[in-house]
Design an enzyme around this catalytic site. Sequence first.
Site, PDB file in Angstrom:
ATOM      1  CB  SER A 289      -7.474  -5.257   7.069  1.00 41.49           C
ATOM      2  OG  SER A 289      -7.115  -3.911   7.733  1.00 41.49           O
TER       3      SER A 289
ATOM      4  CB  SER B 204     -13.684  -0.752  -2.858  1.00 35.87           C
ATOM      5  OG  SER B 204     -12.859  -1.610  -2.126  1.00 35.87           O
TER       6      SER B 204
HETATM    7  C1  G16 Z   1      -6.591  -1.124   2.765  1.00 40.88           C
HETATM    8  C2  G16 Z   1      -5.363  -0.409   2.427  1.00 40.88           C
HETATM    9  C3  G16 Z   1      -5.493   0.914   2.838  1.00 40.88           C
HETATM   10  C4  G16 Z   1      -6.590   1.331   1.858  1.00 40.88           C
HETATM   11  C5  G16 Z   1      -7.964   0.556   2.396  1.00 40.88           C
HETATM   12  C6  G16 Z   1      -9.200   0.647   1.470  1.00 40.88           C
HETATM   13  O1  G16 Z   1      -6.561  -1.008   4.289  1.00 40.88           O
HETATM   14  O2  G16 Z   1      -4.206  -0.826   3.155  1.00 40.88           O
HETATM   15  O3  G16 Z   1      -4.182   1.685   2.114  1.00 40.88           O
HETATM   16  O4  G16 Z   1      -7.082   2.920   2.183  1.00 40.88           O
HETATM   17  O5  G16 Z   1      -7.602  -0.566   2.354  1.00 40.88           O
HETATM   18  O6  G16 Z   1      -8.722   0.522   0.423  1.00 40.88           O
HETATM   19  P1  G16 Z   1     -10.101   0.538  -0.777  1.00 40.88           P
HETATM   20  O7  G16 Z   1     -10.653   1.719  -0.790  1.00 40.88           O
HETATM   21  O8  G16 Z   1      -9.387   0.172  -2.144  1.00 40.88           O
HETATM   22  O9  G16 Z   1     -11.039  -0.699  -0.726  1.00 40.88           O
HETATM   23  P2  G16 Z   1      -7.059  -2.042   5.059  1.00 40.88           P
HETATM   24  O10 G16 Z   1      -6.849  -1.454   6.699  1.00 40.88           O
HETATM   25  O11 G16 Z   1      -8.282  -2.733   5.107  1.00 40.88           O
HETATM   26  O12 G16 Z   1      -5.730  -3.052   5.059  1.00 40.88           O
END
Ligand code: G16
Length: 542
Positions: A65, A499
């Site tokens: 992502s 994270s």
């Molecule tokens: C993923 C999750 C999201 C989250 C993001 C950041 O997004 O699907 O719900 O907000 O990671 O998460 P973290 O702060 O725990 O790193 P994506 O768009 O990277 O799949």
Amino acid sequence: MAEFQEISKLSALHPKPAGLVLQYGTSGFRTNAKQLDHIMFRMGLLATVRSKKTKATIGVMVTASHNPEEDNGVKLVDPMGEMVTQDWEEHATQLANADQEDLLTALKNIIEKEAINMSQEANVFVGKDTRSSSASLSQAVLDGVSALGGHNYGLVTTPQLHYMVCCQNTQGKYGEATVEGYYTKFCQAFIQLTKNTSNRTDDQKHLCLDGANGIGALKVREMESHLKKELQISLNNDGSKGRLNHQCGADYVKVQQKPPTGVKINPGERCCSFDGDADRIVYYYTDSEGTFHLLDGDKMATLISTFLKELLTQAGLNLKIAVVQTAYANGSSTHYLENTMKVLVRCTKTGVKHLHHVAQEFDVGVYFEANGHGTVLFSKAAEEKIQQLAEDTNVNDERKKAALLLRNTINVINQTVGDAISDMLLIEAILAIKGMTIQQWDTIYTDLPNRQLKVKVDDRRVIDTTDAERRAVTPAGLQEAIDNLVKKYRQARSFVRPSGTEDVVRVYAEADTQESADALAHEVSLAVYRLAGGVGDEPKPL
Ligand code: G16
């Protein structure tokens, strides 16, 4: 069993590096692509047994992502297109971390614990994004499912895979389980929604899109003809030259609070950015003075819930609507939703899986993370009431019109997961119906200035949080330090959390001025660095 012999043979081609331990995080496993081959193979195995368990099609998406190009990741998609359940996340972590020689035992443990009938057929859909590592990694997933007949979808956005899994498991009720079926369903709903706004000029139909050099750009190109010029997209960062998510994309624009590098934006022009796998979107524009204005997930949640609430009132439908946010939601948005719009607001931990489940508790659950990941869920009962009203010949014109708009709104939304393409069509339709410019949308409320930073620490697991991640429980003294720093500023708030997708601790701060938000974020970063084992140079003031 013959299957187990085959697994032993194939797993030797995907060996686990000794000592490597990875966790199923916010959105699956995510790290440098070089460390993921064995994980992919094992997730292929796990998806297959999950499919046998549920007697349904399961999805596996290979993507990291918003992360940089050199990373990759994998996540499982459950039968209705939602994220896999928490107990299977634990199975995933166990299977991923089993030593090479213990892999079969770990797999058999899961089969036994879940009482899985191995003679049940399995079906797995595999999708991948455009990263260079995705081709071989998705092949490793397919090796894991190969003995049992998986289906490879090739290049798709993450939400397209979620959609197709749901279509397959609802025998086509949700739509046709193909990419073409996806375009047909969502674009038709968009055309229906906007059909009475035919006096829109070409300028109003125009949207400047940053595709983050990812899969979303390819898919928007494929979809364009279905939009019949009702939406005219100029596509930047289409993957033809730039690097994925590099100085572009939804995460960059949201965190840096500036437009993607190198994209020429005319004053007032409506723009948006997708992330690398097109499950997030943010909007923005620059004004005549060149000031950048961001309309993030909170602004989208507000626009969408206002629109839906008005339609429900016009339709005379008494349905319970709520907005689900996370700790990152701007304080002004929560204040506006609760006090001006009078809608119920709930706060959950970060991660779509958490928001999705809370949103399911309401007739209409609008959920958005500030970073632009979100969608709307309608309960079955709500959908039925709307459908009945739309078909009722004895209701007045106003109620009927509202019911028809609601019905088409449901059809333009991908209810399986946050989806940049579907969200874009929904926002574009709402702006068109309301005859609203992006500037007018922006003035619904004013964001509190805010700042997000990342801090590198030795082991981010030393930080444990509570209260939907708004307070740190460990390490000792950290929350007290944050509380004392927050007291120095007006309208201030700050929190930290590890994270789940990157090896960093995230810091969020908001306050009455940008200077204060920046200073608070920096001071909190220093507290994290000092109390939670910071590595490298001390955080510098902004
Ligand atoms: C993923 C999750 C999201 C989250 C993001 C950041 O997004 O699907 O719900 O907000 O990671 O998460 P973290 O702060 O725990 O790193 P994506 O768009 O990277 O799949």
